[in-house]
Design a protein around this motif. Structure first.
Motif, PDB file in Angstrom:
ATOM      1  N   GLY A 193       0.809  -1.204   0.000  1.00  0.00           N
ATOM      2  CA  GLY A 193       0.000   0.000   0.000  1.00  0.00           C
ATOM      3  C   GLY A 193       0.841   1.251   0.000  1.00  0.00           C
ATOM      4  O   GLY A 193       2.030   1.235   0.331  1.00  0.00           O
ATOM      5  N   SER A 194       0.206   2.345  -0.394  1.00  0.00           N
ATOM      6  CA  SER A 194       0.831   3.660  -0.301  1.00  0.00           C
ATOM      7  C   SER A 194      -0.252   4.662   0.076  1.00  0.00           C
ATOM      8  O   SER A 194      -1.425   4.465  -0.229  1.00  0.00           O
ATOM      9  N   SER A 195       0.165   5.711   0.769  1.00  0.00           N
ATOM     10  CA  SER A 195      -0.772   6.780   1.098  1.00  0.00           C
ATOM     11  C   SER A 195      -0.125   8.113   0.745  1.00  0.00           C
ATOM     12  O   SER A 195       1.094   8.228   0.667  1.00  0.00           O
ATOM     13  N   ARG A 196      -0.998   9.100   0.547  1.00  0.00           N
ATOM     14  CA  ARG A 196      -0.519  10.429   0.185  1.00  0.00           C
ATOM     15  C   ARG A 196      -1.411  11.457   0.858  1.00  0.00           C
ATOM     16  O   ARG A 196      -2.634  11.334   0.859  1.00  0.00           O
ATOM     17  N   SER A 197      -0.768  12.489   1.447  1.00  0.00           N
ATOM     18  CA  SER A 197      -1.473  13.637   2.015  1.00  0.00           C
ATOM     19  C   SER A 197      -1.177  14.851   1.161  1.00  0.00           C
ATOM     20  O   SER A 197      -0.028  15.063   0.755  1.00  0.00           O
ATOM     21  N   LEU A 198      -2.206  15.649   0.882  1.00  0.00           N
ATOM     22  CA  LEU A 198      -2.058  16.824   0.022  1.00  0.00           C
ATOM     23  C   LEU A 198      -2.480  18.090   0.761  1.00  0.00           C
ATOM     24  O   LEU A 198      -3.374  18.060   1.602  1.00  0.00           O
ATOM     25  N   ARG A 199      -1.822  19.170   0.424  1.00  0.00           N
ATOM     26  CA  ARG A 199      -2.210  20.493   0.911  1.00  0.00           C
ATOM     27  C   ARG A 199      -1.858  21.501  -0.173  1.00  0.00           C
ATOM     28  O   ARG A 199      -0.741  21.502  -0.680  1.00  0.00           O
ATOM     29  N   ASP A 200      -2.824  22.344  -0.525  1.00  0.00           N
ATOM     30  CA  ASP A 200      -2.618  23.371  -1.552  1.00  0.00           C
ATOM     31  C   ASP A 200      -2.069  22.781  -2.851  1.00  0.00           C
ATOM     32  O   ASP A 200      -1.180  23.357  -3.487  1.00  0.00           O
ATOM     33  N   GLY A 201      -2.569  21.603  -3.223  1.00  0.00           N
ATOM     34  CA  GLY A 201      -2.175  20.984  -4.484  1.00  0.00           C
ATOM     35  C   GLY A 201      -0.807  20.324  -4.485  1.00  0.00           C
ATOM     36  O   GLY A 201      -0.318  19.920  -5.525  1.00  0.00           O
ATOM     37  N   ARG A 202      -0.190  20.200  -3.309  1.00  0.00           N
ATOM     38  CA  ARG A 202       1.153  19.603  -3.220  1.00  0.00           C
ATOM     39  C   ARG A 202       1.137  18.433  -2.241  1.00  0.00           C
ATOM     40  O   ARG A 202       0.430  18.452  -1.244  1.00  0.00           O
ATOM     41  N   THR A 203       1.986  17.456  -2.501  1.00  0.00           N
ATOM     42  CA  THR A 203       2.146  16.334  -1.582  1.00  0.00           C
ATOM     43  C   THR A 203       2.940  16.803  -0.366  1.00  0.00           C
ATOM     44  O   THR A 203       4.045  17.324  -0.507  1.00  0.00           O
ATOM     45  N   VAL A 204       2.353  16.632   0.824  1.00  0.00           N
ATOM     46  CA  VAL A 204       3.021  17.047   2.056  1.00  0.00           C
ATOM     47  C   VAL A 204       3.360  15.853   2.954  1.00  0.00           C
ATOM     48  O   VAL A 204       4.035  16.017   3.965  1.00  0.00           O
ATOM     49  N   GLY A 205       2.903  14.680   2.586  1.00  0.00           N
ATOM     50  CA  GLY A 205       3.228  13.476   3.338  1.00  0.00           C
ATOM     51  C   GLY A 205       2.923  12.243   2.515  1.00  0.00           C
ATOM     52  O   GLY A 205       2.042  12.259   1.651  1.00  0.00           O
ATOM     53  N   PHE A 206       3.674  11.185   2.771  1.00  0.00           N
ATOM     54  CA  PHE A 206       3.446   9.925   2.070  1.00  0.00           C
ATOM     55  C   PHE A 206       3.907   8.780   2.960  1.00  0.00           C
ATOM     56  O   PHE A 206       4.656   8.981   3.920  1.00  0.00           O
ATOM     57  N   GLU A 207       3.448   7.602   2.622  1.00  0.00           N
ATOM     58  CA  GLU A 207       3.837   6.413   3.378  1.00  0.00           C
ATOM     59  C   GLU A 207       3.723   5.199   2.470  1.00  0.00           C
ATOM     60  O   GLU A 207       2.791   5.095   1.684  1.00  0.00           O
ATOM     61  N   PHE A 208       4.692   4.308   2.588  1.00  0.00           N
ATOM     62  CA  PHE A 208       4.624   3.015   1.933  1.00  0.00           C
ATOM     63  C   PHE A 208       4.335   1.976   3.003  1.00  0.00           C
ATOM     64  O   PHE A 208       4.863   2.062   4.118  1.00  0.00           O
ATOM     65  N   MET A 209       3.476   1.000   2.674  1.00  0.00           N
ATOM     66  CA  MET A 209       3.050   0.003   3.651  1.00  0.00           C
ATOM     67  C   MET A 209       3.099  -1.393   3.040  1.00  0.00           C
ATOM     68  O   MET A 209       2.934  -1.550   1.833  1.00  0.00           O
ATOM     69  N   GLN A 210       3.314  -2.351   3.914  1.00  0.00           N
ATOM     70  CA  GLN A 210       3.295  -3.750   3.506  1.00  0.00           C
ATOM     71  C   GLN A 210       2.539  -4.537   4.554  1.00  0.00           C
ATOM     72  O   GLN A 210       2.802  -4.412   5.747  1.00  0.00           O
ATOM     73  N   LEU A 211       1.585  -5.337   4.108  1.00  0.00           N
ATOM     74  CA  LEU A 211       0.906  -6.308   4.965  1.00  0.00           C
ATOM     75  C   LEU A 211       1.396  -7.680   4.534  1.00  0.00           C
ATOM     76  O   LEU A 211       1.255  -8.045   3.367  1.00  0.00           O
ATOM     77  N   ARG A 212       1.992  -8.412   5.468  1.00  0.00           N
ATOM     78  CA  ARG A 212       2.578  -9.702   5.110  1.00  0.00           C
ATOM     79  C   ARG A 212       2.192 -10.762   6.125  1.00  0.00           C
ATOM     80  O   ARG A 212       2.301 -10.556   7.322  1.00  0.00           O
ATOM     81  N   GLN A 213       1.755 -11.904   5.608  1.00  0.00           N
ATOM     82  CA  GLN A 213       1.515 -13.086   6.432  1.00  0.00           C
ATOM     83  C   GLN A 213       2.837 -13.848   6.502  1.00  0.00           C
ATOM     84  O   GLN A 213       3.306 -14.373   5.506  1.00  0.00           O
ATOM     85  N   HIS A 214       3.464 -13.866   7.669  1.00  0.00           N
ATOM     86  CA  HIS A 214       4.745 -14.539   7.840  1.00  0.00           C
ATOM     87  C   HIS A 214       4.552 -16.051   7.956  1.00  0.00           C
ATOM     88  O   HIS A 214       3.457 -16.521   8.280  1.00  0.00           O
ATOM     89  N   ASP A 215       5.621 -16.803   7.708  1.00  0.00           N
ATOM     90  CA  ASP A 215       5.551 -18.259   7.764  1.00  0.00           C
ATOM     91  C   ASP A 215       5.122 -18.774   9.135  1.00  0.00           C
ATOM     92  O   ASP A 215       4.523 -19.829   9.236  1.00  0.00           O
ATOM     93  N   ASP A 216       5.430 -18.023  10.200  1.00  0.00           N
ATOM     94  CA  ASP A 216       5.053 -18.461  11.544  1.00  0.00           C
ATOM     95  C   ASP A 216       3.596 -18.116  11.882  1.00  0.00           C
ATOM     96  O   ASP A 216       3.143 -18.329  12.996  1.00  0.00           O
ATOM     97  N   GLY A 217       2.845 -17.564  10.900  1.00  0.00           N
ATOM     98  CA  GLY A 217       1.440 -17.253  11.108  1.00  0.00           C
ATOM     99  C   GLY A 217       1.169 -15.813  11.489  1.00  0.00           C
ATOM    100  O   GLY A 217       0.032 -15.360  11.403  1.00  0.00           O
ATOM    101  N   ARG A 218       2.198 -15.068  11.896  1.00  0.00           N
ATOM    102  CA  ARG A 218       1.989 -13.666  12.275  1.00  0.00           C
ATOM    103  C   ARG A 218       1.621 -12.836  11.058  1.00  0.00           C
ATOM    104  O   ARG A 218       2.169 -13.025   9.976  1.00  0.00           O
ATOM    105  N   LEU A 219       0.689 -11.918  11.265  1.00  0.00           N
ATOM    106  CA  LEU A 219       0.351 -10.950  10.238  1.00  0.00           C
ATOM    107  C   LEU A 219       0.927  -9.617  10.692  1.00  0.00           C
ATOM    108  O   LEU A 219       0.652  -9.158  11.807  1.00  0.00           O
ATOM    109  N   VAL A 220       1.763  -8.996   9.855  1.00  0.00           N
ATOM    110  CA  VAL A 220       2.508  -7.790  10.244  1.00  0.00           C
ATOM    111  C   VAL A 220       2.253  -6.680   9.232  1.00  0.00           C
ATOM    112  O   VAL A 220       2.321  -6.899   8.018  1.00  0.00           O
ATOM    113  N   LEU A 221       1.980  -5.488   9.751  1.00  0.00           N
ATOM    114  CA  LEU A 221       1.904  -4.278   8.947  1.00  0.00           C
ATOM    115  C   LEU A 221       3.217  -3.534   9.140  1.00  0.00           C
ATOM    116  O   LEU A 221       3.577  -3.172  10.261  1.00  0.00           O
ATOM    117  N   THR A 222       3.960  -3.341   8.052  1.00  0.00           N
ATOM    118  CA  THR A 222       5.197  -2.575   8.089  1.00  0.00           C
ATOM    119  C   THR A 222       4.933  -1.237   7.427  1.00  0.00           C
ATOM    120  O   THR A 222       4.447  -1.189   6.293  1.00  0.00           O
TER     121      THR A 222
END
Length: 164
Positions: A60-89
């Protein structure tokens, strides 16, 4: 049967029953995130975009805008690990990654926590219906003054582009 054998069998039954009662979280419950989400009340393009589920991962990715410009962003990963844990990075605005472990997952809500992180310590995604969702970041102590809500609605991906 000896007492030792009976105790060993009882222990095996208890361990098996506990394992069956608490299956690992499944990333399939979050497949509904795939697509583009516009933040309510924000400029067009402010929101999140999630890939389709493949290989036990959503990106995933997110974007925040103000006055027509990008002022914040984030890259995200949701992964099901082999040990069963689900992690949001999360990788916010180019900073180091932070991992949040799933503490609750079902077909309508996902809660991820990292008590060691300063803010946020908890991230929630909730599906309200097929077209609406709600994200929230907060401190784990449930302090409502330290929480931010992100109501959003589904939009078509690949909308108009702007060169401002």
């Amino acid at each position: 049967m000896s007492i030792r054998t009976a105790l060993a069998l009882l222990l095996m039954l208890l361990v098996t029953a506990h394992a069956e009662a608490a299956p690992p979280s499944k990333i399939e419950h979050l497949a509904w995130l795939a697509g583009c989400w516009q933040l309510d009340g924000q400029p067009s393009g402010a929101g999140e975009q999630w890939s389709t589920l493949a290989g036990g991962t959503l990106f995933g990715s997110s974007r925040s805008l103000r006055d027509g410009r990008t002022v914040g962003f984030e890259f995200m990963q949701l992964r099901q690990h082999d040990d069963g844990r689900l992690v949001l990075t999360a990788l916010p605005s180019g900073r180091n990654p932070t991992e949040f472990n799933a503490t609750r997952i079902d077909d309508t809500e996902a809660v991820f926590e990292n008590p060691a992180n300063d803010f946020p310590q908890r991230i929630r995604y909730r599906r309200l219906d097929e077209q609406r969702a709600h994200a929230r970041i907060e401190v784990a102590q449930d302090n409502p003054t330290q929480a931010i809500d992100f109501p959003m609605h589904r939009v078509a991906c690949g909308g108009s582009t702007s060169t401002r």
